[in-house]
Motif scaffolding. Structure first.
Motif, PDB file in Angstrom:
ATOM      1  N   SER A   1       0.812  -1.206   0.000  1.00  0.00           N
ATOM      2  CA  SER A   1       0.000   0.000   0.000  1.00  0.00           C
ATOM      3  C   SER A   1       0.853   1.267   0.000  1.00  0.00           C
ATOM      4  CB  SER A   1      -0.953   0.007   1.191  1.00  0.00           C
ATOM      5  OG  SER A   1      -0.241  -0.016   2.410  1.00  0.00           O
ATOM      6  N   ARG A   2       2.079   1.164  -0.505  1.00  0.00           N
ATOM      7  CA  ARG A   2       2.995   2.300  -0.497  1.00  0.00           C
ATOM      8  C   ARG A   2       3.662   2.495  -1.853  1.00  0.00           C
ATOM      9  NH1 ARG A   2       0.703   2.671   3.678  1.00  0.00           N
ATOM     10  NH2 ARG A   2       1.585   2.782   5.796  1.00  0.00           N
ATOM     11  N   THR A   3       3.850   3.767  -2.207  1.00  0.00           N
ATOM     12  CA  THR A   3       4.703   4.089  -3.344  1.00  0.00           C
ATOM     13  C   THR A   3       6.143   3.713  -2.987  1.00  0.00           C
ATOM     14  OG1 THR A   3       3.292   5.883  -4.119  1.00  0.00           O
ATOM     15  CG2 THR A   3       5.619   5.987  -4.736  1.00  0.00           C
ATOM     16  N   MET A   4       6.843   3.100  -3.930  1.00  0.00           N
ATOM     17  CA  MET A   4       8.219   2.675  -3.718  1.00  0.00           C
ATOM     18  C   MET A   4       9.137   3.398  -4.694  1.00  0.00           C
ATOM     19  SD  MET A   4       8.140   0.284  -1.319  1.00  0.00           S
ATOM     20  CE  MET A   4       9.720  -0.534  -1.550  1.00  0.00           C
ATOM     21  N   ALA A   5      10.403   3.525  -4.330  1.00  0.00           N
ATOM     22  CA  ALA A   5      11.349   4.219  -5.192  1.00  0.00           C
ATOM     23  C   ALA A   5      12.760   3.686  -5.006  1.00  0.00           C
ATOM     24  CB  ALA A   5      11.327   5.717  -4.917  1.00  0.00           C
ATOM     25  N   TRP A   6      13.602   4.007  -5.979  1.00  0.00           N
ATOM     26  CA  TRP A   6      15.035   3.758  -5.909  1.00  0.00           C
ATOM     27  C   TRP A   6      15.766   5.086  -5.991  1.00  0.00           C
ATOM     28  CZ3 TRP A   6      17.385  -0.827  -4.886  1.00  0.00           C
ATOM     29  CH2 TRP A   6      16.629  -1.995  -5.054  1.00  0.00           C
ATOM     30  N   PHE A   7      16.750   5.254  -5.116  1.00  0.00           N
ATOM     31  CA  PHE A   7      17.665   6.380  -5.144  1.00  0.00           C
ATOM     32  C   PHE A   7      19.075   5.823  -5.236  1.00  0.00           C
ATOM     33  CE2 PHE A   7      13.888   8.096  -3.295  1.00  0.00           C
ATOM     34  CZ  PHE A   7      13.866   9.446  -3.600  1.00  0.00           C
ATOM     35  N   ARG A   8      20.021   6.669  -5.581  1.00  0.00           N
ATOM     36  CA  ARG A   8      21.411   6.235  -5.610  1.00  0.00           C
ATOM     37  C   ARG A   8      22.319   7.368  -5.153  1.00  0.00           C
ATOM     38  NH1 ARG A   8      22.254   5.737 -12.211  1.00  0.00           N
ATOM     39  NH2 ARG A   8      22.257   7.990 -12.661  1.00  0.00           N
ATOM     40  N   GLN A   9      23.488   6.987  -4.678  1.00  0.00           N
ATOM     41  CA  GLN A   9      24.462   7.972  -4.229  1.00  0.00           C
ATOM     42  C   GLN A   9      25.856   7.517  -4.634  1.00  0.00           C
ATOM     43  OE1 GLN A   9      24.301   8.966  -0.050  1.00  0.00           O
ATOM     44  NE2 GLN A   9      25.306  10.925  -0.420  1.00  0.00           N
ATOM     45  N   ALA A  10      26.513   8.322  -5.461  1.00  0.00           N
ATOM     46  CA  ALA A  10      27.876   8.056  -5.888  1.00  0.00           C
ATOM     47  C   ALA A  10      28.842   8.753  -4.940  1.00  0.00           C
ATOM     48  CB  ALA A  10      28.081   8.549  -7.315  1.00  0.00           C
ATOM     49  N   PRO A  11      30.091   8.283  -4.878  1.00  0.00           N
ATOM     50  CA  PRO A  11      31.070   8.911  -3.987  1.00  0.00           C
ATOM     51  C   PRO A  11      31.201  10.401  -4.248  1.00  0.00           C
ATOM     52  CG  PRO A  11      31.913   6.834  -4.796  1.00  0.00           C
ATOM     53  CD  PRO A  11      30.654   7.111  -5.574  1.00  0.00           C
ATOM     54  N   GLY A  12      31.105  11.190  -3.194  1.00  0.00           N
ATOM     55  CA  GLY A  12      31.255  12.625  -3.304  1.00  0.00           C
ATOM     56  C   GLY A  12      30.078  13.358  -3.904  1.00  0.00           C
ATOM     57  N   LYS A  13      28.976  12.651  -4.160  1.00  0.00           N
ATOM     58  CA  LYS A  13      27.810  13.266  -4.769  1.00  0.00           C
ATOM     59  C   LYS A  13      26.593  13.146  -3.865  1.00  0.00           C
ATOM     60  CE  LYS A  13      27.167  12.996  -9.174  1.00  0.00           C
ATOM     61  NZ  LYS A  13      26.856  12.444 -10.533  1.00  0.00           N
ATOM     62  N   GLU A  14      25.605  13.974  -4.138  1.00  0.00           N
ATOM     63  CA  GLU A  14      24.376  13.992  -3.365  1.00  0.00           C
ATOM     64  C   GLU A  14      23.480  12.819  -3.762  1.00  0.00           C
ATOM     65  OE1 GLU A  14      21.812  17.731  -1.894  1.00  0.00           O
ATOM     66  OE2 GLU A  14      21.618  17.311  -4.034  1.00  0.00           O
ATOM     67  N   ARG A  15      22.647  12.390  -2.832  1.00  0.00           N
ATOM     68  CA  ARG A  15      21.669  11.351  -3.127  1.00  0.00           C
ATOM     69  C   ARG A  15      20.783  11.784  -4.294  1.00  0.00           C
ATOM     70  NH1 ARG A  15      17.935   9.912   1.851  1.00  0.00           N
ATOM     71  NH2 ARG A  15      17.882  12.191   1.736  1.00  0.00           N
ATOM     72  N   GLU A  16      20.564  10.879  -5.234  1.00  0.00           N
ATOM     73  CA  GLU A  16      19.871  11.186  -6.470  1.00  0.00           C
ATOM     74  C   GLU A  16      18.687  10.252  -6.680  1.00  0.00           C
ATOM     75  OE1 GLU A  16      20.998  11.461 -11.260  1.00  0.00           O
ATOM     76  OE2 GLU A  16      22.071  10.071  -9.949  1.00  0.00           O
ATOM     77  N   PHE A  17      17.570  10.811  -7.070  1.00  0.00           N
ATOM     78  CA  PHE A  17      16.399  10.017  -7.412  1.00  0.00           C
ATOM     79  C   PHE A  17      16.652   9.220  -8.685  1.00  0.00           C
ATOM     80  CE2 PHE A  17      12.529   9.773 -10.045  1.00  0.00           C
ATOM     81  CZ  PHE A  17      11.764   8.934  -9.240  1.00  0.00           C
ATOM     82  N   VAL A  18      16.169   7.983  -8.718  1.00  0.00           N
ATOM     83  CA  VAL A  18      16.320   7.132  -9.892  1.00  0.00           C
ATOM     84  C   VAL A  18      14.965   6.795 -10.505  1.00  0.00           C
ATOM     85  CG1 VAL A  18      17.167   4.942 -10.799  1.00  0.00           C
ATOM     86  CG2 VAL A  18      18.466   6.146  -9.029  1.00  0.00           C
TER      87      VAL A  18
END
Length: 127
Positions: free
Chosen positions: A31-48
């Motif tokens: 019953s929840r929206t799901m998502a993937w994010f990613r974070q590369a070294p030295g970079k901000e968390r990014e929506f995927v």
């Protein structure tokens, strides 16, 4: 509270493919929206990518559109990220996340909308 565990990360060559999985410990996943994010070294968390409760609506960031596919299997309390034509720029730790509320609204890309996070799985793309 929902517990999330990601798996499926690894080392692949550019142009290759990989499928990530995220298993939720609670049926509340369904019953929840799901998502993937990613974070590369030295970079901000990014929506995927994000996916609605029923799996009929998806959002993707421009850099992965056409290459990545998000899907879910509510019977297995699992969300997937199928990645193909991987590029070195895709190298990052990938995290799955669950919205505090199940509504699929806006572009679903803002981390503050998500209340539950997995521990992450490393994806490394070589060239």
């Amino acid at each position: 509270q929902v517990q999330l565990v990601e798996s499926g990360g690894g080392l692949v060559q550019a142009g290759g493919s990989l499928r990530l999985s995220c298993v939720a410990s609670s049926r509340a996943f369904s019953s929840r929206t799901m998502a993937w994010f990613r974070q590369a070294p030295g970079k901000e968390r990014e929506f995927v990518a994000a996916i609605s409760v029923s799996g009929d609506k998806m959002n993707y960031t421009d850099s992965v559109k056409g290459r990545f596919t998000i899907s879910r299997d509510n019977a297995k309390s699992t969300v997937y990220l199928q990645m193909y034509n991987l590029k070195p720029a895709d190298t990052a730790v990938y995290y799955c996340a669950v919205k505090r509320r199940g509504y699929f609204s806006g572009d679903n890309s803002h981390p503050h909308e998500y209340g539950y996070w997995g521990q992450g799985t490393q994806v490394t793309v070589s060239s």
